[in-house]
Motif scaffolding. Structure first.
Motif, mmCIF file in Angstrom:
data_model
loop_
_atom_site.group_PDB
_atom_site.id
_atom_site.type_symbol
_atom_site.label_atom_id
_atom_site.label_comp_id
_atom_site.label_asym_id
_atom_site.label_seq_id
_atom_site.Cartn_x
_atom_site.Cartn_y
_atom_site.Cartn_z
ATOM 1 N N CYS A 224 15.443 -2.538 -8.769
ATOM 2 C CA CYS A 224 14.593 -2.742 -7.591
ATOM 3 C C CYS A 224 13.225 -3.289 -7.982
ATOM 4 O O CYS A 224 12.666 -4.155 -7.297
ATOM 5 N N TRP B 92 5.512 -0.058 -2.320
ATOM 6 C CA TRP B 92 6.816 0.167 -2.950
ATOM 7 C C TRP B 92 6.745 0.091 -4.460
ATOM 8 O O TRP B 92 7.473 0.807 -5.156
ATOM 9 N N ASN C 198 18.772 1.986 -11.223
ATOM 10 C CA ASN C 198 18.628 1.333 -9.929
ATOM 11 C C ASN C 198 17.170 1.016 -9.615
ATOM 12 O O ASN C 198 16.856 -0.006 -9.020
#
Length: 302
Positions: free
Chosen positions: A200, A184, A196
């Motif tokens: 994250c 990720w 965003n």
């Protein structure tokens, strides 16, 4: 002008965070007082049904003292190396133990994580340490219960299957975190670009930081903490087996389930009363410890 506005915004955020902090403390402490009053009323109404055998009470006091010392020592070992004093830790532990003992389903651990995070300067690390502490304690409890199932053939309550499943899921998450983090992190950096994504990435980095801290703790302290926790649970269950009311397998399973879920029963009331007495004793001992420390400082200054 921009600097003034920024300063005002920071001051406002500080004020709001202070209000949230006060509200959080007041909410948990008020709930604890309400549950404590409810506990006192129910204990008084069922006083004739309490198992007050001298030998049992003496053994219970010793095992409860040992169990509470193990809990305090276990969390201190997990926090060791951070910037805090013994007195500060003692105050936080007694306060959070009082809340955790009275609130049902261990919801007081949410408050403990917040308080410990405040003490060490990182809320994320505070919750990570408390989560590991809960993991070790639950693993020890499940170990002792499954041993009792094998040797005493007690009835296994559904809650312990839930606990065992929860432990397995945590172990899987711990083992899979590193590859998931790498995937990720790479995906967010090279495939997306927005506010965003930055948020994250910040959350992902905070998780990595907490994971690295847990990994260090697990590597150097887990075995000792696990053995301590097993000994505490084994001592408690051994004392329960000496009680006259102990009849076979169903009683012990019901007792432990009621204790964990916060359901009031006369036999659990005796244990909770012993724990509260231990916390009061810890607070008195801490008072004298802090008082002696202040006297030593005054003597040195003279």
């Amino acid at each position: 002008m921009k600097n003034k506005n920024k300063t005002k915004a920071n001051i406002q955020i500080f004020i709001e965070s202070g209000r949230i902090n006060i509200l959080l403390h007041m909410t948990f402490l008020l709930l604890s007082v309400l549950f404590f009053c409810n506990f006192c009323v129910k204990t008084y109404n069922s006083k004739n049904a309490l198992p007050l055998y001298e030998r049992y009470l003496a053994a219970l006091c010793v095992s409860t003292l040992y169990a509470n010392l193990v809990k305090a020592l276990r969390l201190y070992i997990l926090l060791f190396g951070r910037n805090f004093t013994v007195a500060a830790y003692g105050l936080q532990y007694i306060k959070t133990a009082f809340v955790s003992l009275l609130l049902p389903l261990k919801t007081g651990e949410l408050y403990r994580g917040y308080c410990m995070g405040q003490m060490i300067g990182s809320i994320a690390d505070g919750y990570a340490v408390v989560l590991l502490d809960r993991f070790v304690d639950t693993l020890a409890l499940v170990t002792v219960v499954f041993a009792a199932v094998i040797f005493w053939q007690i009835k296994l309550a559904a809650i312990y299957i839930v606990f065992a499943s929860f432990l397995i899921l945590l172990m899987i998450a711990y083992g899979m975190f590193q590859p998931l983090y790498q995937y990720w992190n790479h995906f967010l950096i090279f495939h997306k670009s927005s506010e965003n994504v930055l948020f994250c990435l910040a959350v992902l980095e905070a998780c990595r930081h907490s994971f690295e801290g847990i990994k260090r703790l697990v590597r150097g302290r887990f075995a000792a903490l696990y053995v301590l926790s097993v000994s505490a649970w084994a001592a408690e269950i051994a004392v329960l087996s000496t009680q006259r009311a102990f009849r076979g397998t169903a009683w012990l399973s019901s007792y432990l389930t009621n204790l964990l879920s916060g359901i009031f029963q006369p036999d659990t009331a005796v244990y909770l009363s012993a724990c509260l007495a231990c916390l009061i004793g810890f607070r008195i001992a801490l008072f004298f410890y802090m008082h002696m420390g202040r006297n030593n400082e005054n003597n040195c200054s003279l």
